[in-house]
Design an enzyme around this catalytic site. Structure first.
Site, PDB file in Angstrom:
ATOM      1  N   CYS A 112       0.695  -1.280   0.171  1.00 43.12           N
ATOM      2  CA  CYS A 112      -0.212  -0.267   0.046  1.00 43.12           C
ATOM      3  C   CYS A 112       1.186   1.350   0.175  1.00 43.12           C
ATOM      4  CB  CYS A 112      -0.709   0.026   0.996  1.00 43.12           C
ATOM      5  SG  CYS A 112      -2.057   1.801   1.354  1.00 43.12           S
ATOM      6  N   CYS A 132      -6.816   2.562   3.849  1.00 43.11           N
ATOM      7  CA  CYS A 132      -6.469   3.489   3.743  1.00 43.11           C
ATOM      8  C   CYS A 132      -7.269   4.615   2.510  1.00 43.11           C
ATOM      9  CB  CYS A 132      -5.161   3.335   3.266  1.00 43.11           C
ATOM     10  SG  CYS A 132      -3.817   3.023   4.720  1.00 43.11           S
ATOM     11  N   CYS A 192      -5.704  11.069  -6.057  1.00 46.08           N
ATOM     12  CA  CYS A 192      -4.620   9.745  -6.244  1.00 46.08           C
ATOM     13  C   CYS A 192      -3.562   9.641  -4.848  1.00 46.08           C
ATOM     14  CB  CYS A 192      -4.171   9.381  -7.142  1.00 46.08           C
ATOM     15  SG  CYS A 192      -2.411   8.026  -6.923  1.00 46.08           S
ATOM     16  N   CYS A 218     -34.966  29.243  -3.000  1.00 43.72           N
ATOM     17  CA  CYS A 218     -35.145  28.162  -4.494  1.00 43.72           C
ATOM     18  C   CYS A 218     -33.550  27.802  -4.300  1.00 43.72           C
ATOM     19  CB  CYS A 218     -35.818  28.483  -5.918  1.00 43.72           C
ATOM     20  SG  CYS A 218     -35.326  28.260  -7.136  1.00 43.72           S
ATOM     21  N   CYS A 224     -34.802  31.945 -13.407  1.00 44.15           N
ATOM     22  CA  CYS A 224     -34.936  30.763 -12.907  1.00 44.15           C
ATOM     23  C   CYS A 224     -35.759  29.564 -13.431  1.00 44.15           C
ATOM     24  CB  CYS A 224     -35.325  30.735 -11.183  1.00 44.15           C
ATOM     25  SG  CYS A 224     -34.904  29.594 -10.409  1.00 44.15           S
ATOM     26  N   CYS A 272     -38.263  28.142  -9.941  1.00 49.26           N
ATOM     27  CA  CYS A 272     -39.478  28.626  -9.514  1.00 49.26           C
ATOM     28  C   CYS A 272     -39.633  29.581 -10.873  1.00 49.26           C
ATOM     29  CB  CYS A 272     -39.015  29.087  -8.577  1.00 49.26           C
ATOM     30  SG  CYS A 272     -37.486  29.953  -8.822  1.00 49.26           S
ATOM     31  N   CYS A 323       8.430  27.151   0.197  1.00 52.79           N
ATOM     32  CA  CYS A 323       9.232  27.089  -0.820  1.00 52.79           C
ATOM     33  C   CYS A 323       8.627  28.029  -1.897  1.00 52.79           C
ATOM     34  CB  CYS A 323       9.989  26.714  -1.196  1.00 52.79           C
ATOM     35  SG  CYS A 323       9.058  24.984  -1.375  1.00 52.79           S
ATOM     36  N   CYS A 356      -2.581  25.282  -4.778  1.00 48.11           N
ATOM     37  CA  CYS A 356      -3.514  25.661  -4.750  1.00 48.11           C
ATOM     38  C   CYS A 356      -4.636  24.589  -3.903  1.00 48.11           C
ATOM     39  CB  CYS A 356      -4.483  26.141  -5.965  1.00 48.11           C
ATOM     40  SG  CYS A 356      -5.633  27.163  -6.223  1.00 48.11           S
ATOM     41  N   CYS A 362       4.002  27.295  -9.420  1.00 49.27           N
ATOM     42  CA  CYS A 362       5.484  27.802  -9.321  1.00 49.27           C
ATOM     43  C   CYS A 362       4.520  29.695  -8.462  1.00 49.27           C
ATOM     44  CB  CYS A 362       6.988  27.999  -9.891  1.00 49.27           C
ATOM     45  SG  CYS A 362       8.066  29.371  -9.462  1.00 49.27           S
TER      46      CYS A 362
END
Length: 458
Positions: free
Chosen positions: A211, A237, A256, A305, A320, A323, A426, A431, A439
C-alpha cells in the site's frame, strides 16, 4: 486389455494431480472427463474486429479456454485414440477441424502411448502458432462469419481416428444478439473482453501489493487499483483518505494519494470506496464547486429556491428555470424592465468617487489617515467623519487598504485564478481551491516530476 485399463487409470490420476479442479473434471462413472485448456498469449496480444471502415481493436491477456471433452475406449492407448470433442467460442469451425486433425496425428505418431497430457501441452503452447495467429486474433465479420446468427461455441466431435469433423452444431435457443442490439461478431468481442477483465481481476486478487499509504503488504482482494494511474492502495487507507477530504468539503482533494500524482478516481470508484451516503455529499459538493467556478452562472435569490441559473451573454436579466423567478443580476431583486436599480448603482459609484477627491491619493497617506482615525479620540473621529464621511472612512478607505494588501501579499492561482497567500516556505505551491501545483515565484503551471523548482530563478 488389462494393460490398457491400468494405463488409463494412471493417466487419469496424473491429470488430477497436475490440474486444478477448475481445469480438469473426471467422470467417475466411466473413463471420461473434461479439460479446460487456457491458451498462452504473447505480450501485446490484441483481438480485432473490422466492420466496414471501422476497426475495433483491444489488447487482452486472457482468452476463454479450449474445452476438450473426452472418453477413453477400452483399447486406448494401444489401438484407438480417445473419443473427444473440442469446443471453443473464438475459433471458427475450420480452425477447430484443423486442431482436431492434428490431435489425431499426435496420437498416431505416439506409438500407442497415452496422449492426453501431450494434447493439452500442444493446445496451450502451440495452438495459436499452428493456426498462424501471431499477435492478433481477427474475428470474422458478420458477412463472413461462421457463427451464422448465433453466439454458440464451435465444436468438433471425433470418435475414431478415421472420422471426419462433424458439421457445425445447430443453433440452440439461447438469447440472440439482435435482442442486445449487437451483431454476433460484436457480441463475441464483448464476451472476450468481459472474460479478460474477469481473469485479470482474479490475478489481481491473488497477488500481494504494498500500500502506498501505510506501506504494508496486502492481498489484491483487500486493495483498490485506480484505473487512471494504476496505483494500488489498501481499501482501508484509501477509504479513510477519501472520507476525510469529503467530510471537510475538499472535493478537489479527492485524488490519488500517491505523491506527485494528480489522477482523480472515477465516480464509480469513489462510490465503491466511500459508500452511498458520502458519495452523495461528494457529488453535491463537486457540482457546487464546478458551478461556483463558472462566470456565467448565478443563483436564484429566492430563499426557497437557490437554483443555479445560466446567464445569457450581455444580458442583465436572469430567469430561474425551477421557480420561473425573473430577477436583476446586479441587485438580485425582481426585474421591472426599467433598469432603475442599475442607474442607482451607477449614481452611487459616482458619488463615492466624488467623495474620494479629498482623500489622500497615496497608499501611505491612506494608511496614515486610517491610523489617525482608528487610534484617535472621540473628538478626533468626529472631526474626521465630518470632513470625509463615516461611510467613506469605514468602507472606502479600509477597502482600498485591503485591496492594496491583497495585491502586495497574494497572487492568483494560474489555474483557477483564486487569491492565495504564502506566509512561509519555498515556491512550491498547491492551490487550496483546485489542488493543483504551481510555482509561486513565476506563477508557472508545474506538472509532476518537473525540474522547474530547481531551475527557476524567480
Amino acid at each position: 486389455m488389462t494393460a490398457d485399463l491400468e494405463e488409463q487409470e494412471e493417466e487419469m490420476l496424473a491429470l488430477q494431480s497436475i490440474f486444478d479442479p477448475e481445469e480438469f473434471f473426471r467422470n467417475e462413472s466411466k473413463c471420461a472427463g473434461e479439460i479446460r485448456v487456457s491458451v498462452e498469449l504473447p505480450s501485446a496480444f490484441t483481438v480485432s474486429l473490422r466492420e466496414g471502415e471501422t476497426l475495433r481493436q483491444y489488447e487482452i491477456s486472457f482468452l476463454p479456454p479450449l474445452i476438450l471433452t473426452f472418453e477413453l475406449p477400452e483399447n486406448y492407448p494401444s489401438s484407438s485414440p480417445p473419443s473427444f470433442t473440442l469446443t471453443c467460442s473464438w475459433l471458427t469451425h475450420t480452425q477447430l477441424s484443423a486442431l482436431t486433425a492434428h490431435l489425431i496425428d499426435l496420437y498416431q505418431t505416439s506409438g500407442g502411448a497415452v496422449v492426453l497430457f501431450s494434447w493439452v501441452q500442444f493446445l496451450r503452447e502451440d495452438a495459436l502458432r499452428f493456426l498462424d495467429i501471431d499477435s492478433r486474433l481477427e474475428l470474422p465479420s458478420d458477412e463472413h462469419n461462421t457463427l451464422n446468427s448465433s453466439l454458440d461455441t464451435q465444436s468438433c466431435n471425433v470418435s475414431a481416428p478415421s472420422s471426419e469433423a462433424d458439421p457445425e452444431p445447430p443453433p440452440n435457443k439461447a438469447q440472440s444478439p439482435s435482442s442486445l442490439s449487437l451483431t454476433p461478431a460484436q457480441a463475441l468481442q464483448s464476451q472476450l473482453l468481459i472474460y479478460d477483465a474477469a481473469q485479470k481481476q482474479k490475478v489481481f486478487a491473488s497477488t500481494f501489493f504494498d500500500c502506498g499509504v501505510c506501506f504494508m503488504g496486502w492481498p489484491g482482494s483487500q486493495c483498490v487499483q485506480l484505473m487512471e494511474c494504476s496505483h494500488v492502495f489498501c481499501k482501508a487507507c484509501l477509504a479513510n483518505f477519501c472520507e476525510v477530504q469529503i467530510k471537510e468539503g475538499n472535493v478537489q482533494g479527492v485524488t490519488c494519494p500517491q505523491a506527485d500524482c494528480t489522477a482523480t478516481p472515477a465516480p464509480a470508484e469513489i462510490k465503491s470506496i466511500v459508500g452511498e451516503e458520502l458519495f452523495s455529499r461528494y457529488d453535491r459538493l463537486l457540482l457546487q464547486s464546478t458551478l461556483d467556478s463558472m462566470p456565467d452562472v448565478v443563483y436564484c435569490p429566492r430563499r426557497t429556491c437557490g437554483s443555479a441559473v445560466i446567464l445569457e451573454k450581455g444580458s442583465n436579466v436572469a430567469i430561474c428555470s425551477v421557480c420561473n423567478f425573473v430577477f436583476c443580476v446586479t441587485c438580485k431583486k425582481t426585474y421591472d424592465g426599467t433598469g432603475v436599480c442599475c442607474k442607482k448603482k451607477k449614481q452611487t459609484v459616482k458619488d463615492s468617487l466624488k467623495a474620494l477627491v479629498d482623500l489622500p491619493q497615496s497608499k501611505e497617506g491612506l494608511m496614515a489617515l486610517w491610523d489617525d482615525y482608528v487610534s484617535g479620540s472621540k473628538q478626533r473621529k468626529h472631526l474626521l467623519e465630518s470632513r470625509y464621511g463615516s461611510n467613506t472612512l469605514n468602507v472606502t478607505v479600509e477597502g482600498c487598504l485591503t485591496e492594496n494588501w491583497l495585491v502586495l501579499n497574494s497572487k492568483n492561482c494560474p489555474y483557477c485564478f483564486c487569491r492565495i497567500q504564502k506566509d512561509q516556505g519555498c515556491n512550491r505551491m498547491i492551490c487550496s481551491q483546485c489542488n493543483r501545483l504551481f510555482c509561486w515565484g513565476c506563477l508557472a503551471k508545474v506538472g509532476p516530476g518537473s525540474n522547474h523548482f530547481r531551475d527557476c530563478t524567480a
